[in-house]
Scaffold this motif. Structure first.
Motif, PDB file in Angstrom:
ATOM      1  N   LEU A  31       0.833  -1.204   0.000  1.00  0.00           N
ATOM      2  CA  LEU A  31       0.000   0.000   0.000  1.00  0.00           C
ATOM      3  C   LEU A  31       0.865   1.250   0.000  1.00  0.00           C
ATOM      4  N   ALA A  32       1.942   1.240   0.788  1.00  0.00           N
ATOM      5  CA  ALA A  32       2.847   2.388   0.835  1.00  0.00           C
ATOM      6  C   ALA A  32       3.485   2.638  -0.532  1.00  0.00           C
ATOM      7  N   LEU A  33       3.848   1.554  -1.232  1.00  0.00           N
ATOM      8  CA  LEU A  33       4.441   1.726  -2.559  1.00  0.00           C
ATOM      9  C   LEU A  33       3.438   2.286  -3.555  1.00  0.00           C
ATOM     10  N   ASP A  34       2.161   1.994  -3.330  1.00  0.00           N
ATOM     11  CA  ASP A  34       1.109   2.520  -4.217  1.00  0.00           C
ATOM     12  C   ASP A  34       0.840   3.997  -3.973  1.00  0.00           C
ATOM     13  N   THR A  35       1.108   4.467  -2.755  1.00  0.00           N
ATOM     14  CA  THR A  35       0.666   5.813  -2.369  1.00  0.00           C
ATOM     15  C   THR A  35       1.805   6.772  -2.025  1.00  0.00           C
ATOM     16  N   GLN A  36       3.025   6.265  -1.872  1.00  0.00           N
ATOM     17  CA  GLN A  36       4.141   7.106  -1.445  1.00  0.00           C
ATOM     18  C   GLN A  36       5.317   6.950  -2.414  1.00  0.00           C
ATOM     19  N   PRO A  37       6.139   7.972  -2.569  1.00  0.00           N
ATOM     20  CA  PRO A  37       7.290   7.896  -3.483  1.00  0.00           C
ATOM     21  C   PRO A  37       8.501   7.221  -2.821  1.00  0.00           C
ATOM     22  N   VAL A  38       8.351   5.948  -2.478  1.00  0.00           N
ATOM     23  CA  VAL A  38       9.401   5.226  -1.751  1.00  0.00           C
ATOM     24  C   VAL A  38      10.555   4.907  -2.698  1.00  0.00           C
TER      25      VAL A  38
END
Length: 511
Positions: free
Chosen positions: A260-267
């Protein structure tokens, strides 16, 4: 009294798919010992006899016997074989209700700027004071290591390589050490090319070099929550933002939360400790490790893997690294031997996969080579006979220490305290009942010359203000045990003041 020789164990051993074969054999023998079917002093079948009886390989039996030795259930006698230990410990029991394990963490959903240096410096300053009983640092003490063997390794290095003192060292490090590191990495399931291994000034430098190679100031880095404060300090120094991912105290990083973080944040990178993470002591299952590497490959996400504690895990299969599943160079492997062999030598290493060339250039530019003599001493220490036996003894010693500490915590700390139950390492993470401040407990303990590590050190937020990390590597005698009990008493008093009129049962319900 003469010992019995157990000639055969029936029925023949058959493997089930849910556990490694050696583990099932180990658990079966352990059950026979705990049930009294095998008595103290009984001689087990030889490795060859057991392999023939059970239809398994010699290496499987040897691995099972070594695991039993690490659990102090059997002992190896030179030229005689394996015997049931004189005083086998009781079987490990599930934590009592008073020692429930903390639940999965819930860090902030957005990335945060990092600023933990001030509190860390205060705690580490106290932890290094010899007049203070310290649980604040996750540093092993000299009593855990074969210091005589290390001294002899240093002496041999001086005799054989004294000419290196007159040479200026260059990266990537002496070839014999890189070859020894590659051999040790086989135990983590990794086949590394020694030519691609770079020797560093410890695991933290390895991680810092990898982060420099794949990020720019202002970038977002994902990592476990809570996480080791040293990693947060690196992010702070490089002006990187930390995105903390929910983490379970037993199974580690949540893959759905990461996705989810990879979908929503520029990691831009993932920094992770899959085996015995610090401070939770969590260990990611092998299926999750494989899935994580596949996810990183699909998303082109660099993974920086810290394997500092892998060799301290009680189970061999859990020492397997993410890197062992990596076929495209997506995982950058960072390690050292400061927790398992020689803390004072301060040498680390990195195999940076696709980023090996830029990491090597950064190393050369920022800190250059090391003292070759120290590298040769580490090589001698890694190649000396008896290292595996020393590691088994180390795991058994710290495992016994952790269990003793958990019993003291259950007896001394307030009702409702939760504590981790790691399968290795010398770190415990405590979640205190609501109403207790870990920083205030740190201050109260410090006034009595006891140091603990408060939870806010391990996060960019204040979500762990009610948590404490205990490092149990610096000694474990009467003074340390009394100090731990005293910290529990202080916590009880503070909670009594915060919640007047509640008895122990009510406190537990409230927590």
């Amino acid at each position: 009294m003469p010992h019995r020789t157990i000639k055969r164990m029936e029925p023949p051993f058959t493997a089930a798919p849910e556990a490694p074969i050696y583990r099932q054999l180990c658990e079966r023998i352990a059950a026979l010992i705990h049930a009294g079917a095998l008595h103290r002093g009984d001689r087990l079948p030889s490795v060859r006899q057991m392999a023939q009886q059970q239809g398994v390989s010699l290496s499987t039996v040897l691995q099972a016997y070594r695991e039993l030795e690490a659990q102090r259930l059997v002992e190896a006698r030179p030229r005689s074989g394996y015997f049931v230990a004189a005083m086998p410990p009781p079987p490990r029991r599930r934590p009592a209700l008073a020692l429930a394990v903390p639940e999965i963490t819930r860090p902030p959903a957005e990335s945060q700027a990092v600023g933990v240096t001030s509190l860390v410096e205060r705690v580490m300053g106290a932890a290094s004071d010899p007049s203070i009983v310290s649980f604040g640092a996750a540093c092993p003490g000299g009593d855990l290591f074969p210091t005589d063997k290390l001294r002899r390794a240093m002496a041999r290095a001086m005799q054989r390589h004294q000419a290196s003192l007159a040479r200026y060292p260059f990266t990537p490090g002496v070839a014999p050490l890189r070859e020894a590191v590659a051999r040790r990495a086989l135990g983590m399931g990794c086949s590394l090319d020694p030519a691609q291994i770079l020797v560093t000034n410890g695991c933290l430098e390895s991680i810092s070099l990898c982060l420099r190679a794949v990020t720019q100031p202002g970038d977002v880095v994902a990592l476990e929550s809570p996480t080791y404060f040293g990693l947060l300090q690196i992010l702070e120094s490089l002006h990187l933002r930390a995105l903390e991912i929910p983490t379970h105290p037993r199974t580690g990083l949540s893959l759905p939360a990461l996705e989810l973080a990879l979908d929503t944040q520029p990691v831009k990178a993932l920094l992770t400790v899959p085996t015995l993470s610090n401070p939770l002591g969590a260990t990611m299952p092998l299926t999750a490790r494989r899935a994580l590497v596949q996810l990183a490959r699909a998303r082109q996400l660099p993974i920086i893997e810290d394997v500092l504690y892998n060799e301290l895990h009680e189970r061999a299969e859990c020492r397997r690294a993410l890197k062992s599943f990596d076929t495209t160079g997506q995982v950058m492997l960072c390690g050292s031997f400061s927790k398992t062999l020689a803390p004072g030598l301060r040498l680390g290493w990195v195999e940076a996969g696709r980023w090996s060339a830029p990491v090597r250039r950064l190393k050369s530019a920022l800190s250059g080579g090391h003292t070759e003599l120290i590298e040769h001493a580490m090589t001698e220490a890694l190649n000396q006979p008896g290292l595996e036996q020393a590691l088994r003894q180390l795991r058994a010693t710290i495992g016994h220490r952790i269990q003793q500490a958990r019993r003291l915590i259950g007896a001394s700390f307030p009702p409702g305290t939760r504590v981790t139950s790691p399968e290795g390492g010398f770190i415990l993470w405590l979640e205190l009942p609501a109403g207790l401040s870990a920083v205030e407990l740190f201050e109260a303990a410090l006034r009595e010359d006891i140091c603990i590590a408060p939870g806010p050190m391990f996060s960019t937020s204040q979500r762990y203000d009610h948590c404490v990390r205990l490092g149990l590597g610096r000694g474990w005698g009467p003074a340390e045990q009394q100090a731990l009990q005293r910290v529990g008493e202080l916590a009880r008093r503070m909670l009594d003041r915060a919640r007047p009129g509640l008895d122990g049962e009510a406190l537990q319900r409230a927590a």
